[in-house]
Design a protein around this motif. Structure first.
Motif, PDB file in Angstrom:
ATOM      1  N   UNK A  98      60.837  21.921  48.818  1.00 19.66           N
ATOM      2  CA  UNK A  98      60.827  20.461  48.723  1.00 19.66           C
ATOM      3  C   UNK A  98      60.406  19.832  50.048  1.00 19.66           C
ATOM      4  N   UNK A  99      60.855  20.384  51.173  1.00 17.85           N
ATOM      5  CA  UNK A  99      60.432  19.886  52.476  1.00 17.85           C
ATOM      6  C   UNK A  99      58.931  20.035  52.658  1.00 17.85           C
ATOM      7  N   UNK A 100      58.375  21.152  52.195  1.00 20.24           N
ATOM      8  CA  UNK A 100      56.931  21.348  52.270  1.00 20.24           C
ATOM      9  C   UNK A 100      56.183  20.269  51.490  1.00 20.24           C
ATOM     10  N   UNK A 101      56.698  19.941  50.305  1.00 21.02           N
ATOM     11  CA  UNK A 101      56.057  18.907  49.486  1.00 21.02           C
ATOM     12  C   UNK A 101      56.120  17.546  50.176  1.00 21.02           C
ATOM     13  N   UNK A 102      57.273  17.226  50.758  1.00 17.56           N
ATOM     14  CA  UNK A 102      57.417  15.948  51.449  1.00 17.56           C
ATOM     15  C   UNK A 102      56.474  15.864  52.644  1.00 17.56           C
ATOM     16  N   UNK A 103      56.341  16.948  53.392  1.00 19.22           N
ATOM     17  CA  UNK A 103      55.454  16.949  54.553  1.00 19.22           C
ATOM     18  C   UNK A 103      53.989  16.745  54.143  1.00 19.22           C
ATOM     19  N   UNK A 104      53.624  17.278  52.983  1.00 17.41           N
ATOM     20  CA  UNK A 104      52.227  17.152  52.524  1.00 17.41           C
ATOM     21  C   UNK A 104      51.872  15.730  52.106  1.00 17.41           C
ATOM     22  N   UNK A 105      52.872  14.865  51.951  1.00 17.41           N
ATOM     23  CA  UNK A 105      52.634  13.477  51.536  1.00 17.41           C
ATOM     24  C   UNK A 105      52.488  12.528  52.720  1.00 17.41           C
ATOM     25  N   UNK A 106      52.639  13.021  53.940  1.00 15.56           N
ATOM     26  CA  UNK A 106      52.483  12.172  55.124  1.00 15.56           C
ATOM     27  C   UNK A 106      51.050  11.643  55.187  1.00 15.56           C
ATOM     28  N   UNK A 107      50.910  10.368  55.455  1.00  9.75           N
ATOM     29  CA  UNK A 107      49.603   9.702  55.415  1.00  9.75           C
ATOM     30  C   UNK A 107      48.745  10.085  56.628  1.00  9.75           C
ATOM     31  N   UNK A 108      47.463  10.355  56.380  1.00 12.63           N
ATOM     32  CA  UNK A 108      46.492  10.632  57.441  1.00 12.63           C
ATOM     33  C   UNK A 108      45.358   9.625  57.307  1.00 12.63           C
TER      34      UNK A 108
END
Length: 325
Positions: free
Chosen positions: A214-224
């Motif tokens: 779940x942490x991996x999924x949340x990190x992948x949603x960080x805006x770039x």
């Protein structure tokens, strides 16, 4: 609906607890531990290169115990076979059929210890697992668990009994880190901890496997921001055109840097990436992907120095929303 560029109120507390947990075992290497978690949150594989005895294997074990995943170790030796890694089909006399017996690679976290001591044939067995997250045995593909993270250690290539890892495999490691020797004060502190007990034996998990996914999924949603993506590509193109480089950064390397920057921002409690997230990760994410020309090697140049020079020559973008926070 929340804005993509809203900053979190505080640094990610769960990741901070994970870092502090590993620091119970590894003394004075917070920056390396943090970067290791950045690689793992990005879903990438990690390569630790250093001389023997500085704690590479202990760091990997501490990372595995902290996130509460099943963990197996592969001791790489010159006689290690591909089937020793992936698994093998065995004939069952009772059922009259072949049964697959999974190898250690079918585990969420795998330590490939001294990976450059095994033969190129066995090195090839790691490639499919690292990129496709599956292994193929006797024509049948088997999916690997989530997360699947290969944490490998290697000795410097000029040590006896080592092989150069192929470029294709090096490119599949998201990050390469070096622990280095501790300071005298840190080494004394390490001796105090080891005198009475082994801290690793008493290390408890901070989270469980599903929580880490779940942490991996949340990190992948960080805006770039688009300007930062263009910045990454500009520097990648510069490596491909540099006269001292025989091989520059691949598109896989560009994506690896993007994902690592997202995880770095997530750890720091931000919902968006800033230029410093990217700049601090250029060297650990890209240096092992570059191949210098023979002339550059003779002159004593290094990938790290070349990357830092390219960064200094390319203008860093400024984000309005980031500078206003």
């Amino acid at each position: 609906m929340q804005s993509k560029t809203r900053a979190f109120d505080q640094p990610q507390p769960l990741v901070e607890r994970m870092i502090m947990n590993v620091e119970k075992v590894i003394v004075g290497k917070r920056d390396t531990i943090e970067k290791a978690f950045i690689a793992m949150l990005s879903g990438g594989h990690l390569l630790l290169e250093d001389v023997p005895g500085v704690g590479k294997t202990m760091l990997v074990r501490a990372l595995a115990r902290t996130i509460g995943c099943e963990f197996k170790r592969i001791q790489c030796t010159p006689d290690l076979l591909p089937t020793d890694v992936t698994g093998v089909s065995v004939y069952n006399a009772k059922s009259g059929e072949f049964e697959f017996r999974p190898g250690p690679l079918m585990t969420p976290i795998v330590l490939a210890d001294e990976c450059n001591r095994t033969s190129p044939k066995t090195q090839a067995a790691f490639l499919e697992a690292m990129e496709e997250k599956r292994v193929t045995v006797d024509g049948v593909s088997y999916e690997l668990p989530k997360p699947f993270l290969l944490l490998a250690t290697q000795n410097p290539v000029d040590y006896e009994g080592t092989y150069l890892l192929p470029e294709a495999q090096m490119d599949r490691f998201l990050m390469k880190l070096t622990l280095g020797y501790p300071t005298p004060e840190q080494e004394v502190q390490m001796l105090d901890r080891l005198q009475d007990r082994q801290p690793l034996e008493h290390l408890k998990p901070v989270i469980v496997q599903d929580e880490f996914v779940q942490l991996q999924k949340e990190a992948s949603l960080v805006h770039v921001d688009e300007t930062l993506k263009e910045f990454i590509v500009r520097v990648a193109l510069a490596t491909r055109e540099h006269p001292d480089l025989y091989l520059g950064v691949s598109p896989r390397g560009s994506f690896a840097l993007l994902r690592a920057a997202q995880s770095a921002a997530y750890i720091r409690g931000r919902s968006f990436v800033v230029p410093d997230d990217i700049k601090q990760l250029f060297v650990p994410v890209w240096s092992h992907r570059l191949i210098l020309t023979s002339e550059a090697k003779v002159l004593g140049k290094s990938a790290e120095v070349l990357l830092n020079g390219l960064l200094a020559s390319i203008q860093t973008p400024v984000l309005r929303y980031a500078s206003s926070k």
